[in-house]
Motif scaffolding. Structure first.
Motif, PDB file in Angstrom:
ATOM      1  N   GLY A 118     -12.508   6.942   9.748  1.00 30.83           N
ATOM      2  CA  GLY A 118     -12.420   8.381   9.489  1.00 30.83           C
ATOM      3  C   GLY A 118     -11.826   7.767   7.744  1.00 30.83           C
ATOM      4  O   GLY A 118     -12.541   6.613   7.078  1.00 30.83           O
ATOM      5  N   ASN A 119     -11.564   8.591   6.859  1.00 34.32           N
ATOM      6  CA  ASN A 119     -11.496   8.176   5.255  1.00 34.32           C
ATOM      7  C   ASN A 119      -9.415   7.973   5.370  1.00 34.32           C
ATOM      8  O   ASN A 119      -9.314   8.014   4.733  1.00 34.32           O
ATOM      9  CB  ASN A 119     -11.592   8.968   4.518  1.00 34.32           C
ATOM     10  N   PHE A 120      -9.339   7.501   6.671  1.00 31.60           N
ATOM     11  CA  PHE A 120      -7.664   7.157   7.111  1.00 31.60           C
ATOM     12  C   PHE A 120      -7.433   5.644   7.846  1.00 31.60           C
ATOM     13  O   PHE A 120      -8.243   5.386   7.901  1.00 31.60           O
ATOM     14  CB  PHE A 120      -6.910   7.970   7.510  1.00 31.60           C
ATOM     15  N   LEU A 121      -6.462   4.782   7.237  1.00 27.73           N
ATOM     16  CA  LEU A 121      -6.109   3.899   7.855  1.00 27.73           C
ATOM     17  C   LEU A 121      -5.144   3.867   8.998  1.00 27.73           C
ATOM     18  O   LEU A 121      -4.222   4.805   8.100  1.00 27.73           O
ATOM     19  CB  LEU A 121      -5.809   2.532   6.974  1.00 27.73           C
ATOM     20  N   TYR A 122      -5.172   3.986  10.198  1.00 26.65           N
ATOM     21  CA  TYR A 122      -3.984   4.552  11.470  1.00 26.65           C
ATOM     22  C   TYR A 122      -2.975   3.268  11.671  1.00 26.65           C
ATOM     23  O   TYR A 122      -3.529   2.365  11.630  1.00 26.65           O
ATOM     24  CB  TYR A 122      -4.766   5.000  12.502  1.00 26.65           C
ATOM     25  N   MET A 123      -1.801   3.634  11.933  1.00 27.69           N
ATOM     26  CA  MET A 123      -1.061   2.157  12.200  1.00 27.69           C
ATOM     27  C   MET A 123       0.470   3.336  13.145  1.00 27.69           C
ATOM     28  O   MET A 123       0.215   3.918  13.407  1.00 27.69           O
ATOM     29  CB  MET A 123       0.167   1.391  11.036  1.00 27.69           C
ATOM     30  N   ASN A 124       0.438   2.052  13.798  1.00 25.14           N
ATOM     31  CA  ASN A 124       1.757   1.738  14.899  1.00 25.14           C
ATOM     32  C   ASN A 124       2.826   2.070  14.025  1.00 25.14           C
ATOM     33  O   ASN A 124       2.405   0.352  13.095  1.00 25.14           O
ATOM     34  CB  ASN A 124       2.038   1.001  15.717  1.00 25.14           C
ATOM     35  N   ALA A 125       3.714   2.916  13.307  1.00 24.58           N
ATOM     36  CA  ALA A 125       4.641   2.025  12.230  1.00 24.58           C
ATOM     37  C   ALA A 125       6.256   2.761  12.354  1.00 24.58           C
ATOM     38  O   ALA A 125       5.783   3.679  13.359  1.00 24.58           O
ATOM     39  CB  ALA A 125       3.884   2.194  11.233  1.00 24.58           C
ATOM     40  N   VAL A 167       1.123  -1.881   0.311  1.00 22.93           N
ATOM     41  CA  VAL A 167      -0.023  -0.094  -0.119  1.00 22.93           C
ATOM     42  C   VAL A 167       0.867   1.474  -0.086  1.00 22.93           C
ATOM     43  O   VAL A 167       0.286   2.045  -0.617  1.00 22.93           O
ATOM     44  CB  VAL A 167      -1.065  -0.200   0.733  1.00 22.93           C
ATOM     45  N   VAL A 168       1.845   1.306   0.922  1.00 22.70           N
ATOM     46  CA  VAL A 168       2.293   2.724   1.060  1.00 22.70           C
ATOM     47  C   VAL A 168       3.598   2.155   1.693  1.00 22.70           C
ATOM     48  O   VAL A 168       4.459   1.505   2.559  1.00 22.70           O
ATOM     49  CB  VAL A 168       2.052   3.560   2.405  1.00 22.70           C
ATOM     50  N   ASN A 169       5.105   2.852   1.455  1.00 25.41           N
ATOM     51  CA  ASN A 169       6.239   3.521   2.164  1.00 25.41           C
ATOM     52  C   ASN A 169       6.648   3.499   2.625  1.00 25.41           C
ATOM     53  O   ASN A 169       6.859   4.557   2.364  1.00 25.41           O
ATOM     54  CB  ASN A 169       7.113   2.830   0.966  1.00 25.41           C
ATOM     55  N   ILE A 170       6.693   3.809   4.082  1.00 22.89           N
ATOM     56  CA  ILE A 170       6.984   4.771   4.949  1.00 22.89           C
ATOM     57  C   ILE A 170       9.197   5.031   5.486  1.00 22.89           C
ATOM     58  O   ILE A 170       9.176   5.884   5.749  1.00 22.89           O
ATOM     59  CB  ILE A 170       5.786   4.550   6.081  1.00 22.89           C
ATOM     60  N   ARG A 197      -0.766   7.553  10.272  1.00 20.94           N
ATOM     61  CA  ARG A 197      -1.631   7.645   8.537  1.00 20.94           C
ATOM     62  C   ARG A 197      -2.279   7.596   7.828  1.00 20.94           C
ATOM     63  O   ARG A 197      -0.481   7.963   7.387  1.00 20.94           O
ATOM     64  CB  ARG A 197      -2.961   8.990   9.223  1.00 20.94           C
ATOM     65  N   THR A 198      -2.253   6.607   6.937  1.00 25.20           N
ATOM     66  CA  THR A 198      -2.139   7.015   5.416  1.00 25.20           C
ATOM     67  C   THR A 198      -3.558   6.855   4.466  1.00 25.20           C
ATOM     68  O   THR A 198      -4.459   6.213   5.264  1.00 25.20           O
ATOM     69  CB  THR A 198      -1.218   6.248   4.715  1.00 25.20           C
ATOM     70  N   ASN A 199      -3.524   7.168   3.830  1.00 21.30           N
ATOM     71  CA  ASN A 199      -5.209   7.029   2.413  1.00 21.30           C
ATOM     72  C   ASN A 199      -4.843   6.194   1.440  1.00 21.30           C
ATOM     73  O   ASN A 199      -5.685   5.527   0.159  1.00 21.30           O
ATOM     74  CB  ASN A 199      -5.801   7.988   2.188  1.00 21.30           C
ATOM     75  N   GLY A 200      -3.808   5.339   1.650  1.00 21.41           N
ATOM     76  CA  GLY A 200      -3.037   4.525   0.265  1.00 21.41           C
ATOM     77  C   GLY A 200      -2.492   5.284  -0.301  1.00 21.41           C
ATOM     78  O   GLY A 200      -1.128   4.462  -1.178  1.00 21.41           O
ATOM     79  N   ASN A 201      -2.107   6.112  -0.448  1.00 23.27           N
ATOM     80  CA  ASN A 201      -1.006   7.120  -0.679  1.00 23.27           C
ATOM     81  C   ASN A 201       0.386   8.063  -0.038  1.00 23.27           C
ATOM     82  O   ASN A 201      -0.181   8.400   0.640  1.00 23.27           O
ATOM     83  CB  ASN A 201      -1.969   7.985  -1.612  1.00 23.27           C
ATOM     84  N   LEU A 202       1.112   7.540  -0.833  1.00 26.70           N
ATOM     85  CA  LEU A 202       2.496   7.809   0.106  1.00 26.70           C
ATOM     86  C   LEU A 202       2.010   9.777   0.369  1.00 26.70           C
ATOM     87  O   LEU A 202       2.419  10.547   1.843  1.00 26.70           O
ATOM     88  CB  LEU A 202       3.637   7.453  -0.375  1.00 26.70           C
TER      89      LEU A 202
END
Length: 115
Positions: free
Chosen positions: A46-53, A26-29, A64-69
């Protein structure tokens, strides 16, 4: 015998479905190391995916991400510097996201909230 046959059939159907699915990153952080971001939990809010990264630079923090870097961002560096705050799995209540995190020793692991 019938029950075993049904279980085997369910497994075969599930595997056939999974084999046909496309899986992509999905995304490279983390651009700093080859260890990856190592997200330890995911939550849609909401409109985002939250994560511990972990971005390889500031440790494990809330992202947080919406799938776009370009739309992926650090919410807050709770434990500033290279040390991690290690945000715990969040819970949503009344439109706010609650989670535990370590602030680096000022008060230890405490409850945090984000809207």
């Amino acid at each position: 015998m019938k029950k075993s046959l049904l279980i085997v059939l369910a497994i075969v159907l599930t595997l056939n479905t999974l084999v046909g699915q496309k899986v992509t990153k999905v995304v490279n952080i983390n651009f700093v190391s080859n260890l990856g971001a190592r997200p330890s939990w995911l939550l849609v809010f909401g409109n985002f995916l939250y994560m511990n990264a972990n971005d390889g630079d500031i440790g494990s923090e809330l992202w947080r991400t919406n799938g776009n870097l370009n739309n992926s961002l650090l919410i807050k560096d709770i434990n500033p510097g290279i040390n991690s705050s290690g945000p715990g799995r969040p819970y949503v209540h009344n439109g706010k996201m609650y989670f535990s995190a370590y602030d680096g020793g000022t008060t230890g692991v405490e409850l945090w909230v984000s809207d």
